[in-house]
Enzyme design. Structure first.
Site, PDB file in Angstrom:
ATOM      1  N   CYS A 116      27.570  42.582  55.378  1.00 21.45           N
ATOM      2  CA  CYS A 116      27.222  43.964  55.716  1.00 21.45           C
ATOM      3  C   CYS A 116      26.065  44.453  54.850  1.00 21.45           C
ATOM      4  O   CYS A 116      26.034  44.202  53.651  1.00 21.45           O
ATOM      5  CB  CYS A 116      28.420  44.892  55.504  1.00 21.45           C
ATOM      6  SG  CYS A 116      29.683  44.780  56.767  1.00 21.45           S
ATOM      7  N   ASP A 124      25.307  38.968  40.070  1.00 18.28           N
ATOM      8  CA  ASP A 124      24.977  38.620  38.688  1.00 18.28           C
ATOM      9  C   ASP A 124      26.203  38.525  37.791  1.00 18.28           C
ATOM     10  O   ASP A 124      26.221  37.753  36.826  1.00 18.28           O
ATOM     11  CB  ASP A 124      23.959  39.612  38.111  1.00 18.28           C
ATOM     12  CG  ASP A 124      24.450  41.046  38.110  1.00 18.28           C
ATOM     13  OD1 ASP A 124      25.231  41.405  39.011  1.00 18.28           O
ATOM     14  OD2 ASP A 124      24.049  41.812  37.215  1.00 18.28           O
ATOM     15  N   ASP A 304      36.474  51.290  51.206  1.00 22.64           N
ATOM     16  CA  ASP A 304      36.608  50.777  52.566  1.00 22.64           C
ATOM     17  C   ASP A 304      37.346  51.731  53.504  1.00 22.64           C
ATOM     18  O   ASP A 304      37.468  51.447  54.698  1.00 22.64           O
ATOM     19  CB  ASP A 304      37.313  49.414  52.562  1.00 22.64           C
ATOM     20  CG  ASP A 304      36.366  48.273  52.227  1.00 22.64           C
ATOM     21  OD1 ASP A 304      35.148  48.509  52.156  1.00 22.64           O
ATOM     22  OD2 ASP A 304      36.840  47.140  52.041  1.00 22.64           O
TER      23      ASP A 304
END
Length: 416
Positions: A116, A124, A304
């Site tokens: 997405c 990282d 979410d």
């Protein structure tokens, strides 16, 4: 390209069985790389992302079969510790093969991820953690190259809470030499579910469910059988749809505790909620009240669920402020909800939603997985027909959504 056609109609009423969690299934499938033995995973959702992950594992040489909702993995013949761009570009979770491959085989070559388009979501922290455990890592031509004769236990403090980073480093640490301490670890139920599987496979992990995971590395892991935890985001999506439609909905196979922050906000919106050990019932007798919230890491309100609650707020009474702290660029659904008649303004990481009595159907476009879900909720309560384009985003994270919604009274169908 498939679309959803939705005719707004009355309340959602009935029962829905919640599928296994995508965000638990993907790392759990990757855990099969850590052993040559057979790992059997039940309650795997049938999604584009899980199918892509199984394809990736097979490409590496793993025997990976899916029968119904059960995946059987056997990693005896893995011969290619590489995740190519063709598969990784469609699914960010492909990065989860990095830790297991380096831990068991001493090398990995993984393309930088896609998925997405909702912000940087850098890897990282994964790289930093593996380097602390002794891996030599370089990035060349869009690939992460990692090598280690054997990973060494280390204390890893991530700069930020990262779910996939915690999962990657946790899997890597299970086969490292010595003790690894993961500080600032993610506490999401999906991380806990992965840790529980790893323990079944012979890993030694303390602090499961906390932000400090202590792992004593072992020489090898063995096979196990495990059932994937319920998808709390799928459950929350259906609950928002029921609340917006003034419905009466029962969800099965979902422990309410993992959805606590969402249930608190739904009650604040005016929903009547009853719960048992593995079920939730929501009934709504009047128009929702607007609820403000700020997304954050578990156990706080999940990013979410931000888009779905924005859709609920769009038809609620009053004004809500929504602040997104996890991902940048995660208000792409605002413009599409406004096409349906919502009154939403966004500036920076905050959106202000003023509820309207009714939405009106229109043609809209899905921009990412959870944005798609917000448009479905809005379409269910809008006057007239709504057509949602690019629902391949939705298929990445929801198992037969249209079938489940149709079974509880929604007028929704898939069209070409």
């Amino acid at each position: 390209m498939d679309k959803f056609q939705i005719q707004g109609n009355g309340p959602l009423k009935g029962e829905i069985r919640v599928s296994g969690a995508k965000n638990a299934a993907l790392p759990i499938l990757c855990a099969g790389l850590l052993t040559a033995d057979t790992v059997t995973i039940d309650n795997v959702p049938n999604l584009q992302d899980t199918r892509t992950m199984l394809k990736l594992l097979r490409q590496m040489g793993m025997h990976a079969e899916m029968t119904g909702s059960t995946a059987t993995l056997k990693g005896t013949d893995i011969n290619s510790p590489e995740a190519p761009y063709e598969l990784v570009k469609t699914m960010r979770a492909s990065i989860l093969v990095l830790g297991p491959l380096v831990a068991r085989f001493g090398e990995a070559r993984v393309s930088l991820p896609g998925g997405c388009g909702i912000g940087a979501r850098p890897v990282d922290q994964h790289i930093k953690g593996l380097q602390a455990m002794g891996a030599e890592i370089s990035i060349e031509h869009g690939f992460i190259h990692a090598r280690a004769s054997r990973l060494k236990g280390a204390r890893v403090v991530t700069d930020m809470i990262t779910v996939t980073g915690t999962e990657n480093l946790l899997m890597a640490a299970t086969l490292a030499d010595g003790e690894t301490v993961l500080e600032n670890a993610a506490r999401e139920p999906e991380v806990t579910d992965l840790a529980n599987l790893l323990v079944k496979m012979g890993a030694k992990i303390d602090g499961i469910g906390t932000d400090r995971l202590i792992v004593q590395g072992v020489d090898k892991l063995h096979g196990a059988t495990h059932s994937v935890v319920a998808d709390r985001i799928e459950a929350g999506t259906f609950l928002c749809a029921a609340a917006a439609s003034l419905g009466d909905l029962v969800l099965r196979d979902i422990p309410p505790l993992i959805l606590d922050a969402v249930l608190i906000k739904l009650r604040e919106a005016g929903a009547n909620i009853e719960t048992g050990d593995d079920w939730i019932r929501l009934s709504m007798s009047q128009r929702a009240q607007a609820v403000s919230f700020r997304t954050s890491e578990y156990p706080a309100f999940p990013t979410d669920m931000q888009a779905q609650f924005m859709a609920l707020n769009a038809v609620a009474e009053g004004t809500a402020r929504i602040t997104e702290t996890i991902f940048e660029n995660r208000f792409m659904h605002v413009q599409e909800l406004n096409r349906l008649g919502a009154n939403i303004t966004a500036e920076g990481n905050t959106a202000v939603v003023t509820g309207v009595p009714r939405l009106s159907g229109a043609s809209v476009m899905a921009t990412d997985l959870r944005a798609s879900a917000s448009l479905v909720i809005a379409g269910l309560v809008a006057d007239g027909d709504t057509v949602i384009d690019r629902i391949y985003h939705l298929d990445r994270g929801y198992d037969r959504m249209e079938d489940k919604l149709s079974a509880v009274g929604a007028k929704i169908r898939r069209i070409a």
